[in-house]
Design a protein around this motif. Sequence first.
Motif, PDB file in Angstrom:
ATOM      1  N   THR A  97       2.626   0.749   7.686  1.00 42.73           N
ATOM      2  CA  THR A  97       2.036   2.081   7.844  1.00 42.73           C
ATOM      3  C   THR A  97       2.087   2.529   9.297  1.00 42.73           C
ATOM      4  N   ILE A  98       1.774   1.633  10.208  1.00 39.91           N
ATOM      5  CA  ILE A  98       1.814   1.964  11.638  1.00 39.91           C
ATOM      6  C   ILE A  98       3.227   2.356  12.055  1.00 39.91           C
ATOM      7  N   LEU A  99       4.205   1.564  11.641  1.00 46.23           N
ATOM      8  CA  LEU A  99       5.594   1.860  12.005  1.00 46.23           C
ATOM      9  C   LEU A  99       6.076   3.165  11.371  1.00 46.23           C
ATOM     10  N   SER A 100       5.701   3.396  10.120  1.00 45.56           N
ATOM     11  CA  SER A 100       6.145   4.611   9.430  1.00 45.56           C
ATOM     12  C   SER A 100       5.526   5.865  10.036  1.00 45.56           C
ATOM     13  N   GLU A 101       4.315   5.743  10.519  1.00 39.86           N
ATOM     14  CA  GLU A 101       3.596   6.901  11.038  1.00 39.86           C
ATOM     15  C   GLU A 101       4.212   7.430  12.322  1.00 39.86           C
ATOM     16  N   PHE A 102       4.685   6.542  13.170  1.00 43.62           N
ATOM     17  CA  PHE A 102       5.125   6.970  14.489  1.00 43.62           C
ATOM     18  C   PHE A 102       6.568   6.591  14.817  1.00 43.62           C
ATOM     19  N   SER A 103       7.341   6.241  13.801  1.00 43.72           N
ATOM     20  CA  SER A 103       8.767   5.992  14.004  1.00 43.72           C
ATOM     21  C   SER A 103       9.550   7.182  13.486  1.00 43.72           C
ATOM     22  N   PRO A 104      10.731   7.451  14.036  1.00 42.98           N
ATOM     23  CA  PRO A 104      11.555   8.557  13.545  1.00 42.98           C
ATOM     24  C   PRO A 104      11.943   8.351  12.093  1.00 42.98           C
ATOM     25  N   VAL A 105      12.235   9.439  11.410  1.00 42.02           N
ATOM     26  CA  VAL A 105      12.680   9.356  10.023  1.00 42.02           C
ATOM     27  C   VAL A 105      13.952   8.517   9.943  1.00 42.02           C
ATOM     28  N   GLY A 106      13.965   7.563   9.021  1.00 38.06           N
ATOM     29  CA  GLY A 106      15.137   6.714   8.875  1.00 38.06           C
ATOM     30  C   GLY A 106      15.072   5.434   9.693  1.00 38.06           C
ATOM     31  N   VAL A 110       0.815  -1.219   0.000  1.00 34.42           N
ATOM     32  CA  VAL A 110       0.000   0.000   0.000  1.00 34.42           C
ATOM     33  C   VAL A 110       0.849   1.269   0.000  1.00 34.42           C
ATOM     34  N   PRO A 111       1.903   1.384   0.843  1.00 37.05           N
ATOM     35  CA  PRO A 111       2.732   2.592   0.754  1.00 37.05           C
ATOM     36  C   PRO A 111       3.332   2.794  -0.634  1.00 37.05           C
ATOM     37  N   PRO A 148       3.315   8.445  -6.425  1.00 34.52           N
ATOM     38  CA  PRO A 148       2.980   8.908  -7.787  1.00 34.52           C
ATOM     39  C   PRO A 148       3.498   7.970  -8.880  1.00 34.52           C
ATOM     40  N   SER A 149       4.588   7.260  -8.601  1.00 37.30           N
ATOM     41  CA  SER A 149       5.186   6.367  -9.603  1.00 37.30           C
ATOM     42  C   SER A 149       4.582   4.964  -9.606  1.00 37.30           C
ATOM     43  N   SER A 150       3.518   4.762  -8.846  1.00 36.04           N
ATOM     44  CA  SER A 150       2.917   3.435  -8.719  1.00 36.04           C
ATOM     45  C   SER A 150       2.401   2.930 -10.061  1.00 36.04           C
ATOM     46  N   PRO A 151       2.649   1.644 -10.390  1.00 34.45           N
ATOM     47  CA  PRO A 151       2.110   1.063 -11.637  1.00 34.45           C
ATOM     48  C   PRO A 151       0.595   0.883 -11.582  1.00 34.45           C
ATOM     49  N   VAL A 152       0.038   0.871 -10.382  1.00 38.30           N
ATOM     50  CA  VAL A 152      -1.416   0.766 -10.194  1.00 38.30           C
ATOM     51  C   VAL A 152      -1.837   1.917  -9.280  1.00 38.30           C
ATOM     52  N   PRO A 153      -2.168   3.061  -9.824  1.00 41.40           N
ATOM     53  CA  PRO A 153      -2.489   4.223  -8.985  1.00 41.40           C
ATOM     54  C   PRO A 153      -3.734   3.967  -8.129  1.00 41.40           C
ATOM     55  N   ILE A 154      -3.653   4.298  -6.850  1.00 45.69           N
ATOM     56  CA  ILE A 154      -4.803   4.172  -5.960  1.00 45.69           C
ATOM     57  C   ILE A 154      -4.919   5.440  -5.112  1.00 45.69           C
ATOM     58  N   ARG A 155      -6.132   5.657  -4.589  1.00 39.84           N
ATOM     59  CA  ARG A 155      -6.366   6.761  -3.661  1.00 39.84           C
ATOM     60  C   ARG A 155      -6.358   6.228  -2.236  1.00 39.84           C
ATOM     61  N   LYS A 156      -6.101   7.118  -1.287  1.00 44.80           N
ATOM     62  CA  LYS A 156      -6.034   6.685   0.110  1.00 44.80           C
ATOM     63  C   LYS A 156      -7.376   6.121   0.573  1.00 44.80           C
ATOM     64  N   SER A 157      -8.469   6.638   0.030  1.00 48.29           N
ATOM     65  CA  SER A 157      -9.799   6.157   0.410  1.00 48.29           C
ATOM     66  C   SER A 157     -10.048   4.726  -0.071  1.00 48.29           C
TER      67      SER A 157
END
Length: 485
Positions: A277-286, A40-41, A46-55
Motif C-alpha cells: 500500500t505504501i509503495l502503491s500510494e507514492f510510486s508512479p503508475v506502473g 488487502v489491496p 469489487p471482485s474480492s472473494p471476501v469483500p471488506i471495507r477500508k475501515s
Amino acid sequence: MVVCDISRICSRKYVLNLDILGALIALSDGMQLGWSSPMVPRLLLPSSPVPIRKSEVVWIENAYLLGGLVGLWFTVYLSNKIGRKGAILVGGCQSLLAWTIMSLSRDSWVLMLGRFIAGIGADINYVTTPMYIAEITHQSRRGRLGCTVFVMMHIGTFLVYVIGPHIPIVTTSVIGAAVCVIQLLTFSVMPESPYYLIMKGHDKEAKDCLRILRDSANLEEEFDAMRDAVKEETTSPRRLRDLFQSKSNRKGLLLTVVLNILQDFTGCTVIVMNLHTILSEFSPVGAPVAIIGIVFSIVLVISCATAGYLMDVVGRRKLLIVSCFLTSINLFAIAAYLTVNITGIFTPHLEWVEYASLIIYAIVQQNGVGVIPNVIPAELFPTNVRAYGCTAGDASFIIGSALSIFLYHFIVKYVGMDVPFYMFAICSLFAGIFSIFVVPETTGKTLYEIQTMLNAGGSRRKRMYTSESKRKLNSNSPCESDVDN
C-alpha cells in the motif's frame, strides 16, 4: 516420552537442524505477519472473494496482534506445564486451525477470526521457540541460532510477498496450512529441553536428551553441572511476583519491555503489513511494486541471518546502537521523500530515494534493533522466571505493534503518510540513546554470568564480576558453556 533415536548422528553440530525444525512454524507466522500487505489491496477490489471495507483493514491487521495478547495467558502455563516442545506443538496446531478457517472464509469477520487464532498460536511459538533454542544451544552460537526463528519468519513474509499477488487467496491459506503440517510431523519426534526436564525431576529423560544434543565425552560431568545450575536457579518458587523481587530480574524486565516497544516504533510491523500500500500510494503508475516488495523481503531474510553472526562477533550492544542510529537516518529519508510527494511536487529524479531508503532500512534495522530485542530476553532471566520474562517481552512487542498500527492508520487518515515515519525516526533515535546508557553486553557470557552482571549494578565498573563470582564460574568452566544453554 517419545524421542527420535538419533543419538549417533544428532550431536552438537546437528543442533542447528533442531533449531530449524523448531522454528519452522515461524515460517507460517511470517506468512501471517506479511499476509495483509499483498492481500488487502486485492480484498478491497469489487471482485474480492471476501469483500471488506477500508475501515476494516486496521482490524484485519490487528486481529493477528490481538490474538497474541490472548495467547499470553496460555504461553507461560504451557511452557512450564507441558514443556517447551509441547508448547511449540500446541502453537503449531493453532496455526493450522487458523489457516483452515481463513481458507473457508467468505466474510470479513471469519477472516478476522482466523487471524485472531493465528495470533494466539504465533504468540506461543514466539516466546517458547527462542526459549527452547537458548536452553539447548552453546553460548558461543546462541546469537546465531537464536535468530533462526526470525529468519524463518522473514522467509514466510518473503513467500507470501512472492505468491500473494499472483495466486488465489485460498491457495495462500492452503500453503500456510501445509507448512504447519510439516512442522508438526517433524518436530514431534525431537527431544525436549534438558533444562525443562531437570526442572520437572525427570533426570533420566534429561540425560537422554543431553546425550542427543551433545557429543561431549564428559556427559556425566556436564549433566551434574546442569542439574546444579537448575537447582540453584529454581530454589525460589516460580511465581509472577518473583519477576520483581530481585535486582537482576527488575533490570531484565525494564530492558525487555522498553526495547520491545521501541523496536515496534522503528516501524517494522507497520512497513511489513502495509508495504504494498505504501509503495502503491507514492510510486508512479506502473512501478514494479510487487518486485520491490520481493526484494525488500529477501533483504529482510539475509539481514536477519547475518544479524545472528554479527551479534556473536560484534556484540549485541554495539550492534544495537549502530542499528538504531542508521535506522533513524533512513526513516527520516523516507519521511522526507513522502513529504515532497504530498506537496504535489513531481520529482522523478528522486524516486530512487524511496526504494533505496526502504532497502537500506531493511538491512540496518534487521541487523540490530529488528532482532536483538527479541533474542536477549531469553538471556536476561534465570530459569525459574524465564517464561514470565520472555512473555513480558512478547506482551510488550504485541502491545507496541498494535499501537503502532492504530497510530499509523489514524495519522495517515487525518494528517498524512509522512508523519508516522517522522515519528518512527525519532523513536529509533531515542532507542539508540537508551542502548548507550542502559543496555549491557551479553555476548559470549553464560546465563549465570549475565545474572551476576545485572545484579552488580548499572555502571560499567559495577558490572565487573566479583572475585567470588569469577571463582564460581571458573570452577564450572569445563561444562558451564553448554550447561546454561
